[in-house]
Design a protein around this motif. Sequence first.
Motif, PDB file in Angstrom:
ATOM      1  N   THR A 174      78.890 -54.884 -46.923  1.00 51.13           N
ATOM      2  CA  THR A 174      79.945 -55.341 -47.841  1.00 51.13           C
ATOM      3  C   THR A 174      81.282 -55.393 -47.117  1.00 51.13           C
ATOM      4  OG1 THR A 174      78.758 -54.226 -49.638  1.00 51.13           O
ATOM      5  CG2 THR A 174      81.024 -54.854 -50.089  1.00 51.13           C
ATOM      6  N   LEU A 175      81.997 -56.492 -47.270  1.00 51.26           N
ATOM      7  CA  LEU A 175      83.367 -56.573 -46.772  1.00 51.26           C
ATOM      8  C   LEU A 175      84.256 -55.701 -47.666  1.00 51.26           C
ATOM      9  CD1 LEU A 175      83.402 -60.428 -46.276  1.00 51.26           C
ATOM     10  CD2 LEU A 175      83.551 -58.750 -44.433  1.00 51.26           C
ATOM     11  N   PRO A 176      85.298 -55.083 -47.166  1.00 51.64           N
ATOM     12  CA  PRO A 176      85.862 -55.294 -45.835  1.00 51.64           C
ATOM     13  C   PRO A 176      85.276 -54.408 -44.736  1.00 51.64           C
ATOM     14  CG  PRO A 176      87.312 -53.900 -47.108  1.00 51.64           C
ATOM     15  CD  PRO A 176      86.179 -54.269 -48.018  1.00 51.64           C
ATOM     16  N   GLY A 204      70.716 -67.381 -48.836  1.00 51.62           N
ATOM     17  CA  GLY A 204      70.201 -67.573 -47.481  1.00 51.62           C
ATOM     18  C   GLY A 204      69.980 -69.032 -47.099  1.00 51.62           C
ATOM     19  N   ARG A 205      70.558 -69.928 -47.875  1.00 48.45           N
ATOM     20  CA  ARG A 205      70.405 -71.365 -47.595  1.00 48.45           C
ATOM     21  C   ARG A 205      70.823 -71.714 -46.156  1.00 48.45           C
ATOM     22  NH1 ARG A 205      74.748 -72.949 -50.476  1.00 48.45           N
ATOM     23  NH2 ARG A 205      75.923 -72.705 -48.556  1.00 48.45           N
ATOM     24  N   ASP A 206      72.033 -71.283 -45.766  1.00 46.56           N
ATOM     25  CA  ASP A 206      72.527 -71.635 -44.424  1.00 46.56           C
ATOM     26  C   ASP A 206      71.793 -70.834 -43.344  1.00 46.56           C
ATOM     27  OD1 ASP A 206      74.365 -73.376 -45.590  1.00 46.56           O
ATOM     28  OD2 ASP A 206      75.884 -71.804 -45.768  1.00 46.56           O
ATOM     29  N   GLU A 246      78.770 -59.424 -60.857  1.00 41.98           N
ATOM     30  CA  GLU A 246      78.658 -60.810 -61.353  1.00 41.98           C
ATOM     31  C   GLU A 246      77.602 -61.580 -60.564  1.00 41.98           C
ATOM     32  OE1 GLU A 246      82.356 -62.913 -61.546  1.00 41.98           O
ATOM     33  OE2 GLU A 246      83.192 -61.549 -63.047  1.00 41.98           O
ATOM     34  N   TYR A 247      77.593 -61.389 -59.249  1.00 40.05           N
ATOM     35  CA  TYR A 247      76.582 -62.111 -58.440  1.00 40.05           C
ATOM     36  C   TYR A 247      75.183 -61.567 -58.708  1.00 40.05           C
ATOM     37  CZ  TYR A 247      79.921 -65.044 -56.072  1.00 40.05           C
ATOM     38  OH  TYR A 247      80.863 -66.006 -55.808  1.00 40.05           O
ATOM     39  N   GLY A 248      75.095 -60.263 -58.971  1.00 42.67           N
ATOM     40  CA  GLY A 248      73.786 -59.689 -59.303  1.00 42.67           C
ATOM     41  C   GLY A 248      73.238 -60.304 -60.578  1.00 42.67           C
ATOM     42  N   LEU A 281      81.220 -67.199 -42.513  1.00 46.33           N
ATOM     43  CA  LEU A 281      81.590 -66.693 -43.846  1.00 46.33           C
ATOM     44  C   LEU A 281      81.828 -67.893 -44.749  1.00 46.33           C
ATOM     45  CD1 LEU A 281      83.355 -64.613 -41.684  1.00 46.33           C
ATOM     46  CD2 LEU A 281      83.312 -63.389 -43.838  1.00 46.33           C
ATOM     47  N   SER A 282      80.823 -68.241 -45.537  1.00 48.84           N
ATOM     48  CA  SER A 282      80.932 -69.398 -46.425  1.00 48.84           C
ATOM     49  C   SER A 282      81.144 -68.925 -47.860  1.00 48.84           C
ATOM     50  CB  SER A 282      79.640 -70.229 -46.330  1.00 48.84           C
ATOM     51  OG  SER A 282      79.604 -71.187 -47.364  1.00 48.84           O
ATOM     52  N   ALA A 283      82.270 -69.336 -48.426  1.00 49.18           N
ATOM     53  CA  ALA A 283      82.551 -69.127 -49.853  1.00 49.18           C
ATOM     54  C   ALA A 283      82.576 -67.662 -50.269  1.00 49.18           C
ATOM     55  CB  ALA A 283      81.533 -69.910 -50.707  1.00 49.18           C
ATOM     56  N   VAL A 307      73.669 -61.159 -43.962  1.00 50.78           N
ATOM     57  CA  VAL A 307      74.229 -59.944 -44.559  1.00 50.78           C
ATOM     58  C   VAL A 307      74.606 -60.257 -46.006  1.00 50.78           C
ATOM     59  CG1 VAL A 307      76.071 -58.228 -44.428  1.00 50.78           C
ATOM     60  CG2 VAL A 307      75.117 -59.195 -42.324  1.00 50.78           C
ATOM     61  N   GLU A 308      74.019 -59.550 -46.930  1.00 51.71           N
ATOM     62  CA  GLU A 308      74.279 -59.812 -48.355  1.00 51.71           C
ATOM     63  C   GLU A 308      74.230 -58.475 -49.104  1.00 51.71           C
ATOM     64  OE1 GLU A 308      75.221 -62.315 -50.494  1.00 51.71           O
ATOM     65  OE2 GLU A 308      75.027 -60.661 -51.913  1.00 51.71           O
ATOM     66  N   PRO A 309      75.355 -58.127 -49.796  1.00 51.69           N
ATOM     67  CA  PRO A 309      75.396 -56.810 -50.445  1.00 51.69           C
ATOM     68  C   PRO A 309      74.582 -56.712 -51.735  1.00 51.69           C
ATOM     69  CG  PRO A 309      77.460 -57.991 -50.803  1.00 51.69           C
ATOM     70  CD  PRO A 309      76.643 -58.835 -49.889  1.00 51.69           C
ATOM     71  N   ILE A 318      77.548 -63.841 -43.093  1.00 48.51           N
ATOM     72  CA  ILE A 318      78.052 -62.741 -43.923  1.00 48.51           C
ATOM     73  C   ILE A 318      78.272 -63.245 -45.346  1.00 48.51           C
ATOM     74  CG2 ILE A 318      79.994 -61.150 -44.261  1.00 48.51           C
ATOM     75  CD1 ILE A 318      80.324 -61.145 -41.201  1.00 48.51           C
ATOM     76  N   ALA A 319      77.786 -62.485 -46.327  1.00 51.84           N
ATOM     77  CA  ALA A 319      77.788 -62.917 -47.738  1.00 51.84           C
ATOM     78  C   ALA A 319      76.862 -64.130 -47.857  1.00 51.84           C
ATOM     79  CB  ALA A 319      79.198 -63.228 -48.234  1.00 51.84           C
ATOM     80  N   ALA A 320      75.652 -63.934 -47.411  1.00 49.56           N
ATOM     81  CA  ALA A 320      74.706 -65.049 -47.227  1.00 49.56           C
ATOM     82  C   ALA A 320      74.177 -65.626 -48.525  1.00 49.56           C
ATOM     83  CB  ALA A 320      73.529 -64.565 -46.375  1.00 49.56           C
TER      84      ALA A 320
HETATM   85  C1  LIG Z   1      79.843 -68.114 -53.685  1.00 48.02           C
HETATM   86  S1  LIG Z   1      78.633 -67.069 -53.028  1.00 48.02           S
HETATM   87  C2  LIG Z   1      78.410 -67.815 -51.426  1.00 48.02           C
HETATM   88  C3  LIG Z   1      77.055 -67.531 -50.868  1.00 48.02           C
HETATM   89  C4  LIG Z   1      76.708 -68.312 -49.605  1.00 48.02           C
HETATM   90  N1  LIG Z   1      77.509 -67.882 -48.489  1.00 48.02           N
HETATM   91  C5  LIG Z   1      76.879 -69.787 -49.838  1.00 48.02           C
HETATM   92  O1  LIG Z   1      77.730 -70.410 -49.202  1.00 48.02           O
HETATM   93  O2  LIG Z   1      76.150 -70.307 -50.692  1.00 48.02           O
HETATM   94  C6  LIG Z   1      79.547 -65.601 -52.632  1.00 48.02           C
HETATM   95  C7  LIG Z   1      78.718 -64.523 -51.969  1.00 48.02           C
HETATM   96  O3  LIG Z   1      79.602 -63.502 -51.520  1.00 48.02           O
HETATM   97  C8  LIG Z   1      79.003 -62.245 -51.739  1.00 48.02           C
HETATM   98  N2  LIG Z   1      80.102 -61.278 -51.797  1.00 48.02           N
HETATM   99  C9  LIG Z   1      81.056 -61.140 -52.736  1.00 48.02           C
HETATM  100  N3  LIG Z   1      81.907 -60.159 -52.408  1.00 48.02           N
HETATM  101  C10 LIG Z   1      81.493 -59.674 -51.214  1.00 48.02           C
HETATM  102  C11 LIG Z   1      81.957 -58.646 -50.349  1.00 48.02           C
HETATM  103  N4  LIG Z   1      83.028 -57.886 -50.631  1.00 48.02           N
HETATM  104  N5  LIG Z   1      81.279 -58.427 -49.188  1.00 48.02           N
HETATM  105  C12 LIG Z   1      80.200 -59.175 -48.865  1.00 48.02           C
HETATM  106  N6  LIG Z   1      79.713 -60.158 -49.652  1.00 48.02           N
HETATM  107  C13 LIG Z   1      80.357 -60.397 -50.813  1.00 48.02           C
HETATM  108  C14 LIG Z   1      78.257 -62.421 -53.053  1.00 48.02           C
HETATM  109  O4  LIG Z   1      77.277 -61.436 -53.248  1.00 48.02           O
HETATM  110  C15 LIG Z   1      77.706 -63.839 -52.881  1.00 48.02           C
HETATM  111  O5  LIG Z   1      76.475 -63.812 -52.215  1.00 48.02           O
END
Ligand SMILES: C[S@@+](CC[C@H](N)C(=O)[O-])C[C@H]1O[C@@H](n2cnc3c(N)ncnc32)[C@H](O)[C@@H]1O
Length: 209
Positions: A97-99, A56-58, A12-14, A116-118, A72-74, A51-53
């Motif tokens: 990728t988490l976990p 890359g805004r932050d 979905e994010y892709g 870890l934001s959002a 870190v972004e998968p 993590i899950a950047a």
């Molecule tokens: C809502 S976005 C938040 C992006 C950024 N941190 C922000 O605050 O704008 C969620 C992010 O989590 C990443 N993500 C989703 N599942 C993940 C996982 N299992 N491991 C690492 N990243 C994951 C997505 O690819 C996406 O970049």
Amino acid sequence: MSKRSIERVLDEYGAATTGSFVERSEAVSSEKLLGPFVDLFPPPPARIVDIAAGTGRDAAWLSQRGYEVAAVEPVAALREVGMNLHGAARIDWCDGTLPDLAISPAPARGFDVTLLSAVWQHLDDRDRARSMRNIADLTVAGGLVLISLRQGPNAPSQTLYEASVPATVDLASANGLQLEREVRIESMQQADRAAGIYWTWLAFRRLAR
Ligand SMILES: C[S@@+](CC[C@H](N)C(=O)[O-])C[C@H]1O[C@@H](n2cnc3c(N)ncnc32)[C@H](O)[C@@H]1O
């Protein structure tokens, strides 16, 4: 969470890189998100991992403040978007990728701040337990871990899981992370605000091992 569920989230994010997701992410103010915690940060140039950047805004905002930042972004397409948007910022982009969080390329040492934001809303309880252990391991003793928890409607769904503050604090504590601050931040996206979504940010201190 099953592997397929994580893959569904990442798919979905892709796909979102061609929609309004990028614009909406970049419109969020890092200053407003992270401002309530900057007094807890070590002075630059400390090492920070986002993590899950996403875009890359932050990571870019922190890099501009003199920190050494790894993002870190998968999702490869999001890493590419981030590199293009924030090419001027010094950011080490990594896959992971988490976990399990097998970060590639592997970091040479631990991080002073782990952000870890959002993303926590995309993990189920089992994956949160494994993720928290790996996050704690990645963070140096005395370091800071910042996690935002999505609060509000539409969870659970296929890709969203509810996140409870007490359960997250307990899980963190079991992994040597002590709660230092809890802040409620209104959603910065108008549609989310209207839907009653807000974020609880938790700041933890990594205790000595
Ligand atoms: C809502 S976005 C938040 C992006 C950024 N941190 C922000 O605050 O704008 C969620 C992010 O989590 C990443 N993500 C989703 N599942 C993940 C996982 N299992 N491991 C690492 N990243 C994951 C997505 O690819 C996406 O970049």
